[in-house]
Design an enzyme around this catalytic site. Structure first.
Site, PDB file in Angstrom:
ATOM      1  N   GLU A   1       0.818  -1.159  -0.303  1.00 22.49           N
ATOM      2  CA  GLU A   1       0.527   0.187  -0.106  1.00 22.49           C
ATOM      3  C   GLU A   1       0.798   1.171  -0.080  1.00 22.49           C
ATOM      4  O   GLU A   1       0.452   2.203  -0.447  1.00 22.49           O
ATOM      5  CB  GLU A   1      -0.291   0.005   1.225  1.00 22.49           C
ATOM      6  N   GLU A  59       2.054   1.663  -2.925  1.00 26.13           N
ATOM      7  CA  GLU A  59       0.764   2.400  -4.280  1.00 26.13           C
ATOM      8  C   GLU A  59       0.988   3.513  -3.755  1.00 26.13           C
ATOM      9  O   GLU A  59       0.621   4.547  -4.673  1.00 26.13           O
ATOM     10  CB  GLU A  59      -0.640   1.912  -3.979  1.00 26.13           C
ATOM     11  N   CYS A 107      -8.530  -2.103   4.095  1.00 31.66           N
ATOM     12  CA  CYS A 107      -8.346  -3.807   4.462  1.00 31.66           C
ATOM     13  C   CYS A 107      -9.608  -3.774   5.166  1.00 31.66           C
ATOM     14  O   CYS A 107      -9.862  -5.687   5.401  1.00 31.66           O
ATOM     15  CB  CYS A 107      -7.638  -3.662   6.039  1.00 31.66           C
ATOM     16  N   SER A 144      -7.390   1.147  -2.634  1.00 34.57           N
ATOM     17  CA  SER A 144      -6.088   0.679  -2.892  1.00 34.57           C
ATOM     18  C   SER A 144      -6.634  -1.149  -3.266  1.00 34.57           C
ATOM     19  O   SER A 144      -7.392  -1.344  -2.586  1.00 34.57           O
ATOM     20  CB  SER A 144      -5.321  -0.087  -1.174  1.00 34.57           C
ATOM     21  N   LYS A 183     -15.740 -10.719   8.041  1.00 33.08           N
ATOM     22  CA  LYS A 183     -14.497 -11.555   7.099  1.00 33.08           C
ATOM     23  C   LYS A 183     -15.184 -13.222   6.983  1.00 33.08           C
ATOM     24  O   LYS A 183     -14.228 -13.510   5.612  1.00 33.08           O
ATOM     25  CB  LYS A 183     -13.654 -12.192   8.363  1.00 33.08           C
ATOM     26  N   GLU A 238     -15.655 -11.627   2.973  1.00 33.12           N
ATOM     27  CA  GLU A 238     -14.774 -11.939   2.576  1.00 33.12           C
ATOM     28  C   GLU A 238     -14.245 -12.809   2.163  1.00 33.12           C
ATOM     29  O   GLU A 238     -13.666 -12.987   0.725  1.00 33.12           O
ATOM     30  CB  GLU A 238     -13.907 -10.734   3.383  1.00 33.12           C
ATOM     31  N   GLU A 261     -10.847 -13.570  -6.758  1.00 33.24           N
ATOM     32  CA  GLU A 261      -9.038 -12.789  -5.829  1.00 33.24           C
ATOM     33  C   GLU A 261      -8.976 -13.754  -4.635  1.00 33.24           C
ATOM     34  O   GLU A 261      -7.745 -13.702  -4.566  1.00 33.24           O
ATOM     35  CB  GLU A 261      -9.049 -11.328  -5.531  1.00 33.24           C
ATOM     36  N   CYS A 315     -10.967  -2.318  14.497  1.00 33.58           N
ATOM     37  CA  CYS A 315     -11.072  -3.382  14.585  1.00 33.58           C
ATOM     38  C   CYS A 315     -11.558  -4.245  16.317  1.00 33.58           C
ATOM     39  O   CYS A 315     -11.574  -5.194  16.878  1.00 33.58           O
ATOM     40  CB  CYS A 315      -9.770  -4.514  14.305  1.00 33.58           C
TER      41      CYS A 315
END
Lengths: 161, 581
Positions: free
Chosen positions: B278, B281, B299, B319, B358, B361, B367, B509
């Site tokens: 990142e 980037e 994230c 990102s 998650k 996810e 991907e 989180c």
């Protein structure tokens, strides 16, 4: 064809929403007009309205389901209300209700697949002297006997084009 | 200030303070059920009623401000009797299924019934016949157990600005549901799970997938790998009575190994890799002007989902780097499997996350299968792991500390602060500063991106440049930041920020939707402090200086943003409809 129809629903929603734009408490007024136009509040219309007014769909459904007046399902061509108020109940309304269910093959709160009849059980239509009562659209039938139900419905069925 | 008396005790509080909060100041605990410290009072339940001298009616302490010279009685036999009746009425619409409920021993209604000594069913039960909604695979909605307190609605609509949940119908038919009785999976729900973290009963809870994990651990053909997220280590202790915010990293490694995992990794390693990618980037976009600014962190899967549904115009700003847990997953099934001469088809990767999103996810796009297999097989929450440790008969509180497994378990201090709001920004700035200036920061603690303010802004001098940053947490705070970006874009002006971090859950989180129950700001701060201490305790505080991260790049990944890195560590985004139906 399909897309012009879609456009017109969109335009109708836009027009109704436009009349009430930026006015406080406009959602209920708009929903009244929508229901007046479509007979109920179709999901497609609620979604359009949500975008048009920038009001979350959640809020629109909270309002629609809070008030008994608003309907989420398409009404039938003929809406049958069987009164289950105290007087009608004592005079055998549940047998009338069963007869309608059997004849139309639908349950309370349902509409026949051809869209002709919708059936609801309601509490007191305000004419207890005529018990048991059923109402089809705006017409009241009083002192109904179980045996008459088929005959009453047959008259409406004839109107099916 | 307002002066009044509560149970004869004089209390002075600022004007507008509720009777509930004022009573707390003088050590009087008025019971509550619908009120949550995070949320505005709705006065839905009526458990907190109190008497005001001179008034006939009882009022709700949670939403009645204390007034000058009021004389309040919070507890007398009549008040207690009324409260008990309120609880009994609520119980008449709540199934008696405590023993088989996910909230057994953790339920706020159960606790009240116990405190008030409810010993009988005083009212006939009426239970609505509504099926549970398991459509998301992340959280389960069980409206039968709903007591209509409205917390989840306030959370979903006001705290998170998602508006997936609504309160439909009224009176005895009141129920929680997405608009129009569609499934949650077809609604705008972003799976953040904050509703489940705030529900006082078992009406919303995480999709329990512990059975899958046990099954894999029993399977001799499976090589079980586990990774733990940063925020898990400072919250899991709560399940075992350890002090709030205690860092239990070493105990966690030990417990997981004893449960049968053959490789115990740390998501913080993945966080270090995320930062390397990142930060590159960012340098590409900021220094070399290749790509849109601001760069926005990606994230948090609930945030990604939210962006795809509500801000698809921001896709170019995101990102493309995957989240840390996905990175550890894909590296486990590629780099590590190759090193271990392990068939990745037999590797089973479990991630322990503070998060319900998650669970979504791990299958969100192609991907997430970059290894040729599903990179993460199952993701469980901190709450689920707590139960598993108990089932395994492990005396967690007394466990000795162990180390993680090499290499994917080695992390820097920058990796660990990913678990708290502002942490990703801070970690990224440390590394980006080095990349841009070739030098080290004097003070690497970025105080202005720390703390619980909903939106935090800062301007960081980096060599001859100034990097303007913004950090938002709690999805309702996104709008304030992104509307500025949209406005600048529309006017063709310089972007108001260069770098934006967003975490869906308040506090980041540490306050995640899968964390142990009872979250408040006080607890968020304590858990966050645990992570900052972990950071300070590390001599290695830059992600890009993590020697093991460097080694994985040297041996396997090649250059950051290179072909292999792009193939394994990056993902694309697409606009998704708010409503599928």
């Amino acid at each position: 064809m399909e897309s012009t129809k879609e456009m017109s629903v969109k335009d109708q929603v836009k027009a109704i929403a436009g009349q009430w734009r930026d006015r406080e408490g406009n959602l209920i007024m708009i929903l009244h007009q929508i229901q007046g136009k479509f007979g109920y509040v179709p999901r497609e219309v609620a979604l359009l309205l949500s975008r048009e007014l920038d009001v979350p769909l959640a809020t629109i459904y909270e309002v629609i389901t809070f008030y008994n007046y608003f309907k989420l399902e398409k009404p039938g061509k003929y809406n049958i209300a069987v009164c289950m108020g105290t007087a009608c109940y004592l005079k055998g309304a549940s047998q009338i209700l069963d007869a309608v269910k059997d004849l139309l093959n639908i349950d309370e709160g349902e509409t026949t697949p051809d869209g002709m009849f919708r059936l609801d059980a309601v509490r007191c239509l305000g004419c207890c002297g005529l018990a048991p009562v059923i109402m089809i659209n705006d017409r009241i039938y009083g002192k109904v006997k179980k045996e008459q139900v088929m005959e009453i419905l047959a008259a409406y069925k004839k109107n099916k084009e | 200030m307002v002066k009044a008396r509560i149970n004869g005790i004089t209390v002075k509080v600022p004007e507008g303070t509720t009777i509930l909060d004022a009573a707390h100041k003088v050590q009087i605990k008025i019971p509550t059920l619908c009120k949550h410290p995070d949320l505005r009072a709705t006065g839905a339940c009526g458990v907190c009623i109190v008497k005001i001298k001179g008034s006939q009616k009882m009022v709700r302490a949670c939403c009645t401000p204390l007034e000058e010279n009021m004389e309040i009685t919070t507890h007398d036999p009549e008040i207690v009797a009324v409260r008990r009746s309120v609880i009994e009425l609520i119980l008449s619409r709540h199934p008696n299924e405590c023993l088989t409920c996910g909230r057994n021993q953790n339920c706020e209604l159960q606790k009240l019934a116990s405190d008030f000594g409810v010993r009988r069913e005083s009212f006939p039960q009426y239970l609505p016949d509504i099926k549970p909604d398991t459509s998301t695979g992340t959280i389960v909605l069980e409206p039968r157990k709903c007591i209509s307190c409205g917390r989840c609605i306030t959370v979903c609509q006001e705290m998170q600005n998602v508006w997936a949940l609504s309160m439909l119908e009224r009176g005895i038919d009141t129920r929680i549901s997405p608009a129009g009785d569609i499934s949650l999976a077809d609604s705008p729900c972003v799976n953040c799970g904050q509703c489940s973290a705030h529900c006082p009963t078992g009406a919303i809870f995480e999709n329990d997938e512990t059975a899958k994990v046990w099954q894999a651990l029993q399977d001799e053909n499976k090589y079980c790998i586990v990774e733990i997220a940063p925020a898990v280590r400072v919250a899991i202790g709560e399940a075992f009575g350890l002090p709030l915010g205690q860092n239990c990293t070493g105990k966690l490694y030990t417990a997981l190994r004893r449960m049968g995992f053959e490789a115990v990794f740390d998501t913080n390693f993945g966080a270090d890799v995320t930062i390397v990618e990142e930060a590159h980037e960012f340098v590409e976009r900021f220094v070399h002007k290749k790509g849109a600014l601001p760069l926005i962190t990606s994230c948090c899967p609930a945030w990604v989902d939210f962006m795809e549904k509500f801000y698809p115009d921001m896709i170019e700003h995101f990102s493309s780097c995957k989240s840390p847990h996905q990175i550890v997953g894909v590296l486990s099934k590629t780099y590590y499997a190759r090193k271990k001469r392990l068939d990745p088809a037999n590797a089973y990767v479990v991630s322990v996350m503070p998060c319900t999103a998650k669970k979504y996810e791990i299958k969100r796009s192609g991907e997430m299968f970059a290894s040729g297999h599903q990179d993460i097989d199952v993701s469980i929450t901190t709450r689920e792991l707590g139960r598993m440790i108990k089932q395994a008969g492990i005396d967690f509180a007394s466990l000795p500390d162990e180390e993680s497994d090499h290499i994917l378990g080695e992390y820097s201090g920058a990796g660990t602060i990913f678990g708290v709001t502002g942490g990703v920004m801070e970690a990224a700035l440390r590394t980006a500063y080095d990349y841009i200036t070739g030098g080290k920061l004097k003070n690497i603690d970025f105080e202005n991106v720390r703390g619980l303010a909903g939106v935090k802004e800062g301007a960081v001098p980096v060599g001859s440049h100034t990097v303007k940053v913004a950090v938002a947490h709690g999805l309702r705070n996104v709008e304030a930041v992104l509307s500025k970006v949209r406005l600048a874009k529309a006017r063709g002006e310089e972007p108001p920020y260069h770098f934006i971090e967003v975490m869906a859950c308040p506090g980041g989180c540490v306050g995640g939707g899968g964390q142990p129950y009872g979250v408040t700001d006080e607890l968020r701060v304590k858990r966050g402090k645990g992570l900052y201490k972990d950071d300070e305790a590390h001599t290695m505080r830059y992600s890009h200086e993590n020697p093991w991260v460097k080694k994985v790049y040297q041996d396997f990944l090649g250059e950051p943003l290179g072909t292999k890195a792009k193939e394994l560590l990056h993902a694309a985004y697409k606009a998704r409809p708010e409503y599928k139906k």
